[in-house]
Design a protein around this motif. Structure first.
Motif, PDB file in Angstrom:
ATOM      1  N   LEU A  54      65.600 -65.259 -75.199  1.00 37.44           N
ATOM      2  CA  LEU A  54      64.175 -65.563 -75.318  1.00 37.44           C
ATOM      3  C   LEU A  54      63.536 -65.817 -73.962  1.00 37.44           C
ATOM      4  O   LEU A  54      62.369 -65.467 -73.745  1.00 37.44           O
ATOM      5  CB  LEU A  54      63.965 -66.750 -76.258  1.00 37.44           C
ATOM      6  N   GLN A  55      64.282 -66.399 -73.028  1.00 38.34           N
ATOM      7  CA  GLN A  55      63.741 -66.584 -71.683  1.00 38.34           C
ATOM      8  C   GLN A  55      63.515 -65.239 -70.997  1.00 38.34           C
ATOM      9  O   GLN A  55      62.518 -65.042 -70.301  1.00 38.34           O
ATOM     10  CB  GLN A  55      64.655 -67.467 -70.846  1.00 38.34           C
ATOM     11  N   SER A  56      64.431 -64.327 -71.220  1.00 41.46           N
ATOM     12  CA  SER A  56      64.266 -62.980 -70.670  1.00 41.46           C
ATOM     13  C   SER A  56      63.024 -62.307 -71.254  1.00 41.46           C
ATOM     14  O   SER A  56      62.230 -61.700 -70.526  1.00 41.46           O
ATOM     15  CB  SER A  56      65.511 -62.148 -70.978  1.00 41.46           C
ATOM     16  N   TYR A  57      62.855 -62.430 -72.565  1.00 37.01           N
ATOM     17  CA  TYR A  57      61.663 -61.857 -73.206  1.00 37.01           C
ATOM     18  C   TYR A  57      60.391 -62.536 -72.709  1.00 37.01           C
ATOM     19  O   TYR A  57      59.365 -61.876 -72.524  1.00 37.01           O
ATOM     20  CB  TYR A  57      61.760 -61.970 -74.730  1.00 37.01           C
ATOM     21  N   ALA A  58      60.464 -63.837 -72.484  1.00 39.80           N
ATOM     22  CA  ALA A  58      59.288 -64.568 -72.005  1.00 39.80           C
ATOM     23  C   ALA A  58      58.882 -64.071 -70.619  1.00 39.80           C
ATOM     24  O   ALA A  58      57.686 -63.895 -70.339  1.00 39.80           O
ATOM     25  CB  ALA A  58      59.566 -66.064 -71.974  1.00 39.80           C
ATOM     26  N   ARG A  59      59.855 -63.828 -69.739  1.00 38.88           N
ATOM     27  CA  ARG A  59      59.533 -63.300 -68.402  1.00 38.88           C
ATOM     28  C   ARG A  59      58.900 -61.913 -68.508  1.00 38.88           C
ATOM     29  O   ARG A  59      57.929 -61.603 -67.820  1.00 38.88           O
ATOM     30  CB  ARG A  59      60.790 -63.248 -67.535  1.00 38.88           C
ATOM     31  N   GLN A  60      59.458 -61.092 -69.378  1.00 34.05           N
ATOM     32  CA  GLN A  60      58.902 -59.749 -69.566  1.00 34.05           C
ATOM     33  C   GLN A  60      57.492 -59.806 -70.127  1.00 34.05           C
ATOM     34  O   GLN A  60      56.607 -59.049 -69.699  1.00 34.05           O
ATOM     35  CB  GLN A  60      59.802 -58.932 -70.484  1.00 34.05           C
TER      36      GLN A  60
END
Length: 124
Positions: A54-60
């Protein structure tokens, strides 16, 4: 001349939105949201794996937000800047162009033309 400026303003915006591929980026946002929801619903993932994904998706998503915001701002500012320069050169009045773009006749005509163009060019 104000009508030509108004048409340039709208067509310039649409052309730049297409050139910057902003609609594809909107689709990317929806895909990331769907992927995020899938992570939430996945019982096989532990909390650490979910948090990492989810952190990766949030950055994207944040980078897409910036790209969409800057792209839309440029798509608006560049044609408006050209009209402003033409106003300074006294070729066309920026105020008159804005008045035309806000008239109900122009709004109706550009909406009808846009819907017609969309229906003729959409993928089936």
């Amino acid at each position: 001349m104000a009508l030509a400026g108004a048409i340039f303003l709208v067509d310039g915006f649409v052309a730049l939105v297409r050139m910057f591929r902003l609609m594809k980026k909107c689709g990317d946002v929806f895909d990331l949201v769907k992927s995020s929801l899938a992570v939430f619903r996945n019982p096989a993932l532990d909390d650490d794996a979910k948090e990492s994904a989810l952190q990766s998706y949030a950055r994207q998503l944040f980078s897409l937000f910036l790209l969409l915001t800057l792209g839309a701002a440029l798509a608006l500012a560049l044609p408006a800047g050209v009209i402003w320069i033409l106003d300074v050169l006294q070729v066309v009045s920026l105020r008159a162009v804005i008045e035309v773009t806000l008239s109900w006749q122009f709004l109706l005509g550009s909406t009808l033309f846009g819907v017609l163009a969309w229906r003729l060019t959409r993928k089936r």
